[in-house]
Enzyme design. Structure first.
Site, PDB file in Angstrom:
ATOM      1  N   LYS A 145       0.838  -1.200   0.000  1.00 15.94           N
ATOM      2  CA  LYS A 145       0.000   0.000   0.000  1.00 15.94           C
ATOM      3  C   LYS A 145       0.879   1.259   0.000  1.00 15.94           C
ATOM      4  CE  LYS A 145      -3.762  -2.561   0.721  1.00 15.94           C
ATOM      5  NZ  LYS A 145      -3.180  -3.904   0.823  1.00 15.94           N
ATOM      6  N   LYS A 180      -8.186   1.597   4.608  1.00 15.46           N
ATOM      7  CA  LYS A 180      -7.721   0.205   4.553  1.00 15.46           C
ATOM      8  C   LYS A 180      -6.467   0.031   5.397  1.00 15.46           C
ATOM      9  CE  LYS A 180      -5.598   1.321   0.063  1.00 15.46           C
ATOM     10  NZ  LYS A 180      -5.575   0.972  -1.388  1.00 15.46           N
ATOM     11  N   ARG A 230      -5.135  -4.592 -12.820  1.00 17.19           N
ATOM     12  CA  ARG A 230      -3.863  -5.175 -12.418  1.00 17.19           C
ATOM     13  C   ARG A 230      -2.934  -5.189 -13.633  1.00 17.19           C
ATOM     14  NH1 ARG A 230      -2.023  -8.695  -8.632  1.00 17.19           N
ATOM     15  NH2 ARG A 230      -2.896  -7.089  -7.265  1.00 17.19           N
ATOM     16  N   ARG A 245     -10.420  -5.722 -12.867  1.00 14.80           N
ATOM     17  CA  ARG A 245     -11.233  -6.501 -11.925  1.00 14.80           C
ATOM     18  C   ARG A 245     -12.450  -5.662 -11.548  1.00 14.80           C
ATOM     19  NH1 ARG A 245      -6.242  -7.177  -8.146  1.00 14.80           N
ATOM     20  NH2 ARG A 245      -6.113  -5.036  -8.895  1.00 14.80           N
ATOM     21  N   ARG A 253     -15.299  -2.985  -4.145  1.00 11.32           N
ATOM     22  CA  ARG A 253     -13.983  -3.606  -4.275  1.00 11.32           C
ATOM     23  C   ARG A 253     -13.955  -4.474  -5.524  1.00 11.32           C
ATOM     24  NH1 ARG A 253     -13.776  -6.925   1.121  1.00 11.32           N
ATOM     25  NH2 ARG A 253     -15.857  -7.439   0.281  1.00 11.32           N
ATOM     26  N   ASP A 293      -1.621  -1.837  -9.268  1.00 14.30           N
ATOM     27  CA  ASP A 293      -3.066  -1.646  -9.332  1.00 14.30           C
ATOM     28  C   ASP A 293      -3.368  -0.206  -9.718  1.00 14.30           C
ATOM     29  OD1 ASP A 293      -3.325  -4.251  -8.579  1.00 14.30           O
ATOM     30  OD2 ASP A 293      -3.926  -3.839  -6.516  1.00 14.30           O
ATOM     31  N   GLU A 301      -1.829   0.766  -5.670  1.00 16.90           N
ATOM     32  CA  GLU A 301      -1.000  -0.187  -4.939  1.00 16.90           C
ATOM     33  C   GLU A 301       0.088  -0.722  -5.860  1.00 16.90           C
ATOM     34  OE1 GLU A 301      -3.026  -3.335  -2.882  1.00 16.90           O
ATOM     35  OE2 GLU A 301      -4.578  -1.986  -2.089  1.00 16.90           O
ATOM     36  N   ASN A 303       1.998  -4.272  -5.817  1.00 18.12           N
ATOM     37  CA  ASN A 303       2.038  -5.577  -5.159  1.00 18.12           C
ATOM     38  C   ASN A 303       3.329  -6.310  -5.502  1.00 18.12           C
ATOM     39  OD1 ASN A 303      -0.922  -6.142  -3.999  1.00 18.12           O
ATOM     40  ND2 ASN A 303      -1.060  -4.911  -5.863  1.00 18.12           N
TER      41      ASN A 303
END
Length: 337
Positions: A145, A180, A230, A245, A253, A293, A301, A303
């Site tokens: 994050k 979050k 993504r 997504r 979400r 993301d 984000e 990842n």
């Protein structure tokens, strides 16, 4: 190079794999618990097998330090998605981790102290000469994050704090926000709070554990309805398709684990702009396989621990992303005797 599936590509892979003896160790969750349909680590196993490499599975509790080196309880694993069960395990052996050609760190979060201890062990093996993907020190340093804040020109307005008054002031100023935890995954414990939400105080109290843990609050991005994209990065370069997504009805979400639907899309100019800015820093930090993301035009984000979505993009676009990844790291692997 972008791989498309086909006989010519497979033949080339097999001839390449015959030139060297490669033992690839993958630190991973138990293979029996992986999703036959979706797991990206399985794609990496299959790509390695197609090259004639031997793949060894190592669980987190199979790593230890003794006699001045990192040792591993390593089990040969073969994957065949047409079989039931889809895996076959060989005889477990004890080997120095540095004796392998390379190590992939593919253990899913939670990113807890055990995960950090594992990076310590991997770092010792790395110092002994085995390449580790992704670099253990960077796995620790690059919170998925918080790492996005290194690129403020691309992030939405946000705050990281554990102080209730600061988080409340941010929410009131922005109006519609998402809060979050910094160590969450799969969309867990993400809250959307609209203006005047009576749950604001209790959400802050819960996420910060009474003001003892840092959390992130971001401006809510309405573009989420069109998908949380993504973007997979291999050695600092993006795969040319992102997996959008798309949230399920009534959800804010897009995570597939939260019921989102994955839809492949070509990268936009903005996606490529973000990738070009982030890529060099990923390379500098030894982050060979990463999932960014992006919602709308904003990076949310980065990842680094165990990025997914290989299988969905391969299936929809006819790609071989795991093969591209292994090609990118092949020259850094060391053949075994």
């Amino acid at each position: 190079m972008l791989h498309r599936r086909g006989p010519a590509t497979l033949a080339g892979i097999l001839s390449l794999g015959a030139l060297t003896m490669i033992d690839l160790a993958i630190v991973m969750d138990p293979v029996a618990g992986l999703s036959k349909k979706k797991d990206s680590t399985l794609a990496m196993c299959l790509a390695a097998q197609a090259r004639g490499w031997t793949v060894y599975s190592i669980t987190q509790d199979g790593l230890y330090f003794a006699e001045g080196q990192v040792l591993a309880l390593a089990t040969p694993v073969t994957v065949d998605l047409s079989a039931d069960p889809f895996w076959h395990l060989g005889e477990t052996v004890t080997r120095p981790l540095a004796s392998f050609s390379g190590v992939l760190m593919r253990k899913d979060p939670p990113f807890d102290m055990e995960y950090i201890y594992t990076t310590y062990l991997l770092e010792r093996a790395e110092a002994a000469g085995v390449p580790v993907f992704n670099r253990p020190a960077s796995l620790r340093d690059c919170n998925e994050k918080f790492f996005a804040t290194a690129f403020p020109e691309f992030t939405p307005p946000l705050i990281v704090s554990k102080r209730a008054e600061q988080l409340r002031a941010f929410a009131e100023a922005e109006g519609d926000v998402v809060m979050k935890p910094l160590d969450g995954m799969g969309g867990a414990s993400i809250f959307r709070l609209k203006p005047g939400d009576s749950n604001l105080s209790v959400v802050i109290e819960t996420l910060t554990a009474g003001g003892t843990q840092q959390i992130m609050a971001q401006r809510y991005l309405p573009e989420i309805k069109d998908g949380d994209k993504r973007i997979l990065m291999i050695e600092g370069k993006p795969v040319p398709y992102a997996l959008a997504r798309i949230p399920a009805a009534g959800e804010s979400r897009g995570n597939l684990a939260a019921g989102g639907r994955g839809e492949a899309r070509p990268l936009t100019d903005r996606d490529r702009e973000i990738a070009e800015a982030v890529g060099p820093e990923l390379v500098r930090r030894g982050l060979s396989f990463v999932g960014m993301d992006v919602i709308g035009t904003h990076l949310t984000e980065v990842n680094v621990t165990c990025p997914t979505c290989i299988r969905e993009l391969d299936a929809q676009c006819g790609l071989d992303i795991a093969g591209d990844f292994l090609d990118a790291i092949t020259e850094r692997l060391k053949p075994v005797a």
